[in-house]
Design an enzyme around this catalytic site. Structure first.
Site, PDB file in Angstrom:
ATOM      1  N   GLY A  15      43.076  28.334  44.967  1.00  0.00           N
ATOM      2  CA  GLY A  15      43.171  29.726  45.404  1.00  0.00           C
ATOM      3  C   GLY A  15      41.988  30.609  45.065  1.00  0.00           C
ATOM      4  N   SER A  16      40.796  30.032  44.852  1.00  0.00           N
ATOM      5  CA  SER A  16      39.658  30.909  44.547  1.00  0.00           C
ATOM      6  C   SER A  16      39.300  31.771  45.766  1.00  0.00           C
ATOM      7  CB  SER A  16      38.450  30.109  44.061  1.00  0.00           C
ATOM      8  OG  SER A  16      37.927  29.309  45.091  1.00  0.00           O
ATOM      9  N   ASN A  17      39.457  31.222  46.970  1.00  0.00           N
ATOM     10  CA  ASN A  17      39.203  32.050  48.164  1.00  0.00           C
ATOM     11  C   ASN A  17      40.267  33.134  48.306  1.00  0.00           C
ATOM     12  OD1 ASN A  17      36.828  31.104  49.938  1.00  0.00           O
ATOM     13  ND2 ASN A  17      37.772  29.211  49.210  1.00  0.00           N
ATOM     14  N   MET A  93      46.655  22.779  52.926  1.00  0.00           N
ATOM     15  CA  MET A  93      46.451  21.344  53.142  1.00  0.00           C
ATOM     16  C   MET A  93      47.423  20.756  54.163  1.00  0.00           C
ATOM     17  SD  MET A  93      43.798  21.022  51.493  1.00  0.00           S
ATOM     18  CE  MET A  93      43.483  19.263  51.514  1.00  0.00           C
ATOM     19  N   ARG A  94      47.663  21.501  55.228  1.00  0.00           N
ATOM     20  CA  ARG A  94      48.514  20.981  56.300  1.00  0.00           C
ATOM     21  C   ARG A  94      47.875  21.271  57.636  1.00  0.00           C
ATOM     22  NH1 ARG A  94      53.062  18.877  54.827  1.00  0.00           N
ATOM     23  NH2 ARG A  94      53.637  19.287  52.667  1.00  0.00           N
ATOM     24  N   ASN A 110      39.920  29.803  59.630  1.00  0.00           N
ATOM     25  CA  ASN A 110      39.829  28.764  58.598  1.00  0.00           C
ATOM     26  C   ASN A 110      38.446  28.836  57.977  1.00  0.00           C
ATOM     27  OD1 ASN A 110      40.600  26.410  57.101  1.00  0.00           O
ATOM     28  ND2 ASN A 110      39.370  25.179  58.513  1.00  0.00           N
ATOM     29  N   HIS A 112      35.611  26.311  56.072  1.00  0.00           N
ATOM     30  CA  HIS A 112      35.325  24.900  55.842  1.00  0.00           C
ATOM     31  C   HIS A 112      33.981  24.774  55.119  1.00  0.00           C
ATOM     32  CE1 HIS A 112      35.875  20.643  56.488  1.00  0.00           C
ATOM     33  NE2 HIS A 112      34.583  20.577  56.741  1.00  0.00           N
TER      34      HIS A 112
HETATM   35  C1  GRF Z   1      37.557  25.538  49.981  1.00  0.00           C
HETATM   36  O1  GRF Z   1      36.408  24.771  49.687  1.00  0.00           O
HETATM   37  C2  GRF Z   1      37.719  25.688  51.464  1.00  0.00           C
HETATM   38  O2  GRF Z   1      36.508  25.668  52.160  1.00  0.00           O
HETATM   39  C3  GRF Z   1      38.535  24.486  51.826  1.00  0.00           C
HETATM   40  O3  GRF Z   1      39.424  24.307  50.753  1.00  0.00           O
HETATM   41  C4  GRF Z   1      38.835  24.827  49.569  1.00  0.00           C
HETATM   42  C5  GRF Z   1      39.839  25.751  48.939  1.00  0.00           C
HETATM   43  O4  GRF Z   1      39.407  26.182  47.671  1.00  0.00           O
HETATM   44  N1  GRF Z   1      39.187  24.662  53.103  1.00  0.00           N
HETATM   45  P1  GRF Z   1      40.227  27.311  46.896  1.00  0.00           P
HETATM   46  O5  GRF Z   1      41.666  26.817  46.790  1.00  0.00           O
HETATM   47  O6  GRF Z   1      40.133  28.579  47.699  1.00  0.00           O
HETATM   48  O7  GRF Z   1      39.582  27.437  45.548  1.00  0.00           O
END
Ligand code: GRF
Length: 203
Positions: A15-17, A93-94, A110, A112
């Site tokens: 969840g860092s994003n 992750m789905r 999304n 990536h």
């Molecule tokens: C990120 O690298 C994103 O690009 C990918 O999954 C990762 C999620 O990281 N889709 P976080 O859970 O947000 O730390």
């Protein structure tokens, strides 16, 4: 607010994003009416992040439904309850079905960790590190029916140095993600994204 956005952040893991987006909202860099977390994993660290930030959590487990259709119908019902009009996938992750993608056409983003179409899939950073192109990067895009595909909103390069470890490369990529994702969401919220013939134009 002219076009109020109710945002759902979908995440399954760290969840860092999620935190980077919530920080930008709290700092009023992005103006949304509401934000929720949708998570499919009760043990995911992102849930603790959401609780700390006082963001409502919708926990919806695939195991509680007989098939993917019912699971997604469950998600859609919750999204309707919260009047969600923008979804951002942040380590969810789905794979979402074609009917879900159609229902939220051009309203699901999304992120990536590569320069798409290069290095699709769940191990994009490791794969780039192994193949050692001069550059990899980060892509924010709207999703379409194919995995890690769809109109690109923002894309930025990250140089791979000869002396890089995987850890250092990951750190630079994640730092860029945390900058790029809030920027892309801000463009959407401020109605700056125009999509024509499967391409995104800024303006
Ligand atoms: C990120 O690298 C994103 O690009 C990918 O999954 C990762 C999620 O990281 N889709 P976080 O859970 O947000 O730390």
């Amino acid at each position: 607010m002219k076009n109020p956005i109710n945002l759902a952040i979908f995440a399954s893991g760290n969840g860092s994003n999620f935190s980077a987006i919530v920080k930008a909202i709290k700092q009023k860099k992005i103006k949304v009416r509401s934000v929720i977390l949708v998570c499919d994993k009760p043990e995911a660290f992102v849930i603790q992040r959401a609780q700390k930030a006082k963001i409502p959590v919708v926990l919806i487990r695939r195991e509680d439904f007989v098939n993917r259709g019912d699971f997604e119908e469950g998600i859609v019902q919750r999204l309707k309850n919260y009047k969600i009009n923008l979804i951002v996938l942040a380590g969810f992750m789905r794979i979402l079905s074609v009917s879900f993608v159609k229902l939220y056409h051009n309203r699901v983003m999304n992120i990536h960790p590569s320069l798409l179409p290069d290095f699709k899939g769940a191990h994009a950073i490791e794969d780039a590190f192994k193949h050692k192109p001069s550059f990899t990067g980060v892509t924010v895009h709207f999703i379409d029916e194919q995995v890690d595909n769809g109109p690109v909103i923002l894309q930025q390069k990250v140089k791979i140095n000869k002396s890089d470890s995987l850890f250092l490369l990951e750190r630079r990529i994640h730092a860029l993600e945390h900058k790029l994702y809030p920027e892309a969401i801000k463009l959407f919220v401020n109605a700056k994204l125009k999509i024509r013939a499967g391409k995104v134009y800024l303006g």
